[in-house]
Design a protein around this motif. Structure first.
Motif, PDB file in Angstrom:
ATOM      1  N   ASN A  13       0.782  -1.233   0.000  1.00 25.62           N
ATOM      2  CA  ASN A  13       0.000   0.000   0.000  1.00 25.62           C
ATOM      3  C   ASN A  13       0.812   1.282   0.000  1.00 25.62           C
ATOM      4  O   ASN A  13       0.485   2.196  -0.726  1.00 25.62           O
ATOM      5  CB  ASN A  13      -0.973  -0.010   1.173  1.00 25.62           C
ATOM      6  N   ALA A  14       1.828   1.385   0.803  1.00 32.99           N
ATOM      7  CA  ALA A  14       2.623   2.614   0.854  1.00 32.99           C
ATOM      8  C   ALA A  14       3.863   2.384   1.708  1.00 32.99           C
ATOM      9  O   ALA A  14       4.050   1.322   2.269  1.00 32.99           O
ATOM     10  CB  ALA A  14       1.792   3.756   1.415  1.00 32.99           C
ATOM     11  N   ARG A  15       4.693   3.417   1.811  1.00 38.66           N
ATOM     12  CA  ARG A  15       5.931   3.314   2.572  1.00 38.66           C
ATOM     13  C   ARG A  15       5.668   3.006   4.045  1.00 38.66           C
ATOM     14  O   ARG A  15       4.791   3.586   4.655  1.00 38.66           O
ATOM     15  CB  ARG A  15       6.686   4.637   2.488  1.00 38.66           C
ATOM     16  N   ILE A  16       6.467   2.151   4.613  1.00 33.09           N
ATOM     17  CA  ILE A  16       6.381   1.866   6.043  1.00 33.09           C
ATOM     18  C   ILE A  16       7.207   2.921   6.755  1.00 33.09           C
ATOM     19  O   ILE A  16       8.413   3.013   6.558  1.00 33.09           O
ATOM     20  CB  ILE A  16       6.848   0.437   6.345  1.00 33.09           C
ATOM     21  N   ARG A  17       6.523   3.715   7.552  1.00 36.69           N
ATOM     22  CA  ARG A  17       7.158   4.871   8.173  1.00 36.69           C
ATOM     23  C   ARG A  17       7.546   4.652   9.629  1.00 36.69           C
ATOM     24  O   ARG A  17       8.524   5.220  10.089  1.00 36.69           O
ATOM     25  CB  ARG A  17       6.254   6.086   8.065  1.00 36.69           C
ATOM     26  N   LYS A  18       6.766   3.890  10.359  1.00 36.78           N
ATOM     27  CA  LYS A  18       7.025   3.646  11.784  1.00 36.78           C
ATOM     28  C   LYS A  18       6.638   2.218  12.115  1.00 36.78           C
ATOM     29  O   LYS A  18       5.724   1.652  11.511  1.00 36.78           O
ATOM     30  CB  LYS A  18       6.193   4.587  12.670  1.00 36.78           C
ATOM     31  N   LEU A  19       7.310   1.636  13.104  1.00 38.13           N
ATOM     32  CA  LEU A  19       6.924   0.313  13.586  1.00 38.13           C
ATOM     33  C   LEU A  19       7.321   0.165  15.036  1.00 38.13           C
ATOM     34  O   LEU A  19       8.182   0.871  15.549  1.00 38.13           O
ATOM     35  CB  LEU A  19       7.503  -0.805  12.717  1.00 38.13           C
ATOM     36  N   ALA A  20       6.642  -0.776  15.728  1.00 33.16           N
ATOM     37  CA  ALA A  20       6.906  -1.026  17.141  1.00 33.16           C
ATOM     38  C   ALA A  20       6.473  -2.442  17.482  1.00 33.16           C
ATOM     39  O   ALA A  20       5.494  -2.948  16.931  1.00 33.16           O
ATOM     40  CB  ALA A  20       6.147  -0.026  18.008  1.00 33.16           C
ATOM     41  N   TRP A  21       7.177  -3.089  18.400  1.00 27.92           N
ATOM     42  CA  TRP A  21       6.805  -4.420  18.894  1.00 27.92           C
ATOM     43  C   TRP A  21       5.696  -4.252  19.912  1.00 27.92           C
ATOM     44  O   TRP A  21       5.751  -3.367  20.761  1.00 27.92           O
ATOM     45  CB  TRP A  21       7.998  -5.109  19.544  1.00 27.92           C
ATOM     46  N   VAL A  22       4.679  -5.112  19.841  1.00 22.69           N
ATOM     47  CA  VAL A  22       3.598  -5.117  20.827  1.00 22.69           C
ATOM     48  C   VAL A  22       3.493  -6.516  21.428  1.00 22.69           C
ATOM     49  O   VAL A  22       4.184  -7.441  20.993  1.00 22.69           O
ATOM     50  CB  VAL A  22       2.253  -4.654  20.203  1.00 22.69           C
ATOM     51  N   ALA A  23       2.626  -6.673  22.421  1.00 24.87           N
ATOM     52  CA  ALA A  23       2.513  -7.936  23.161  1.00 24.87           C
ATOM     53  C   ALA A  23       2.320  -9.130  22.228  1.00 24.87           C
ATOM     54  O   ALA A  23       1.748  -9.009  21.147  1.00 24.87           O
ATOM     55  CB  ALA A  23       1.355  -7.847  24.155  1.00 24.87           C
ATOM     56  N   GLY A  24       2.804 -10.270  22.673  1.00 25.17           N
ATOM     57  CA  GLY A  24       2.665 -11.494  21.897  1.00 25.17           C
ATOM     58  C   GLY A  24       3.673 -11.616  20.774  1.00 25.17           C
ATOM     59  O   GLY A  24       3.508 -12.429  19.873  1.00 25.17           O
ATOM     60  N   GLY A  25       4.746 -10.795  20.795  1.00 27.83           N
ATOM     61  CA  GLY A  25       5.761 -10.861  19.752  1.00 27.83           C
ATOM     62  C   GLY A  25       5.298 -10.334  18.415  1.00 27.83           C
ATOM     63  O   GLY A  25       5.899 -10.610  17.384  1.00 27.83           O
TER      64      GLY A  25
ATOM     65  N   SER B 142       2.998   8.590  13.955  1.00 27.87           N
ATOM     66  CA  SER B 142       3.902   8.279  15.060  1.00 27.87           C
ATOM     67  C   SER B 142       3.392   7.077  15.824  1.00 27.87           C
ATOM     68  O   SER B 142       2.190   6.934  16.016  1.00 27.87           O
ATOM     69  CB  SER B 142       4.006   9.472  16.017  1.00 27.87           C
ATOM     70  N   LEU B 143       4.308   6.225  16.268  1.00 31.19           N
ATOM     71  CA  LEU B 143       3.976   5.064  17.090  1.00 31.19           C
ATOM     72  C   LEU B 143       4.946   5.012  18.260  1.00 31.19           C
ATOM     73  O   LEU B 143       6.131   5.292  18.092  1.00 31.19           O
ATOM     74  CB  LEU B 143       4.133   3.755  16.308  1.00 31.19           C
ATOM     75  N   ALA B 144       4.433   4.624  19.417  1.00 30.90           N
ATOM     76  CA  ALA B 144       5.281   4.379  20.580  1.00 30.90           C
ATOM     77  C   ALA B 144       4.649   3.268  21.386  1.00 30.90           C
ATOM     78  O   ALA B 144       3.445   3.296  21.652  1.00 30.90           O
ATOM     79  CB  ALA B 144       5.420   5.636  21.433  1.00 30.90           C
ATOM     80  N   ALA B 145       5.458   2.287  21.761  1.00 33.69           N
ATOM     81  CA  ALA B 145       4.962   1.161  22.556  1.00 33.69           C
ATOM     82  C   ALA B 145       5.656   1.150  23.907  1.00 33.69           C
ATOM     83  O   ALA B 145       6.815   1.570  24.031  1.00 33.69           O
ATOM     84  CB  ALA B 145       5.229  -0.156  21.830  1.00 33.69           C
ATOM     85  N   THR B 146       4.944   0.652  24.919  1.00 31.33           N
ATOM     86  CA  THR B 146       5.564   0.455  26.221  1.00 31.33           C
ATOM     87  C   THR B 146       6.562  -0.686  26.116  1.00 31.33           C
ATOM     88  O   THR B 146       6.498  -1.501  25.191  1.00 31.33           O
ATOM     89  CB  THR B 146       4.505   0.135  27.293  1.00 31.33           C
ATOM     90  N   ALA B 147       7.485  -0.761  27.073  1.00 29.36           N
ATOM     91  CA  ALA B 147       8.524  -1.794  27.031  1.00 29.36           C
ATOM     92  C   ALA B 147       7.944  -3.202  27.045  1.00 29.36           C
ATOM     93  O   ALA B 147       8.493  -4.096  26.420  1.00 29.36           O
ATOM     94  CB  ALA B 147       9.498  -1.612  28.193  1.00 29.36           C
ATOM     95  N   ASP B 148       6.800  -3.391  27.714  1.00 26.07           N
ATOM     96  CA  ASP B 148       6.185  -4.721  27.739  1.00 26.07           C
ATOM     97  C   ASP B 148       5.274  -4.964  26.540  1.00 26.07           C
ATOM     98  O   ASP B 148       4.732  -6.049  26.374  1.00 26.07           O
ATOM     99  CB  ASP B 148       5.427  -4.955  29.045  1.00 26.07           C
ATOM    100  N   GLY B 149       5.090  -3.957  25.682  1.00 29.87           N
ATOM    101  CA  GLY B 149       4.304  -4.111  24.463  1.00 29.87           C
ATOM    102  C   GLY B 149       2.801  -4.173  24.675  1.00 29.87           C
ATOM    103  O   GLY B 149       2.052  -4.457  23.753  1.00 29.87           O
TER     104      GLY B 149
END
Length: 189
Positions: free
Chosen positions: A122-134, A165-172
């Motif tokens: 679909n388009a450029r991937i601009r941001k990413l973050a790990w979330v719970a469950g890997g 913008s994306l931001a995840a907690t350390a535990d995801g």
């Protein structure tokens, strides 16, 4: 002048911790610390990944993010897995068949080996973050998609969300998604 050298500061005093001399004739497209702060991932606009020890700037690994990268397309987002074993890389490997084929790729931090990947047409991937469950949340600015690298053939849910913008907690378990004047926080179990 530092040119394209990488400088790491110790905060809150803003004491220069280390200066990494220029290692490449390239510009930084994305930069990210590991959750424990020991490693620093650097992605360039020409599609190269460099993993450094944050304390002294020594190189852990260096590898291409995309085979056959176009000089106009490179790394736009990085995120270490919570355990520090993997590095998720977002960006565009270049123009293919008249359209941009963007991917999220997961690499082993120490060897640079490709673990798995997910393509988003679909388009450029601009941001990413790990979330719970890997799982990995990524955005192209218009959609937020959740992908499970342990089941790469199964596409994850996609949500229509303006998200720059994306931001995840350390535990995801929490993911903040921001654009313009709003920030939405999502819970992951």
């Amino acid at each position: 002048p530092l040119g394209n050298a990488l400088v790491i500061y110790d905060s809150p005093a803003w004491r220069r911790l280390v200066t990494v001399p220029p290692m490449y004739r390239d510009a930084v497209g994305a930069i990210q610390f590991s959750y424990d702060g020991r490693l620093l991932g650097v992605g360039t606009i020409k599609g190269k990944i460099i993993v450094l020890v944050a304390e002294d700037g020594s190189r852990v690994a260096s590898f291409p993010a995309f085979a056959g990268s176009s000089p106009r397309r490179g790394v736009e987002a990085l995120s270490f897995s919570p355990d520090g074993r993997w590095l998720a890389v977002g960006g565009a490997p270049g123009i293919a068949s008249g359209y941009v084929a963007d991917t999220v790729r997961i690499f082993d931090v120490h060897s640079g080996a490709l673990v798995t990947s997910c393509q988003d047409d679909n388009a450029r991937i601009r941001k990413l973050a790990w979330v719970a469950g890997g799982r990995i949340a990524f955005t192209n600015g218009q959609f937020l998609q959740i992908w499970n690298p342990n089941a790469p053939a199964v596409p994850g849910p996609r949500f229509r969300v303006d998200s720059m913008s994306l931001a995840a907690t350390a535990d995801g378990r929490r993911l903040a998604v921001g654009n313009g004047t709003t920030v939405d926080v999502y819970a992951f179990d």
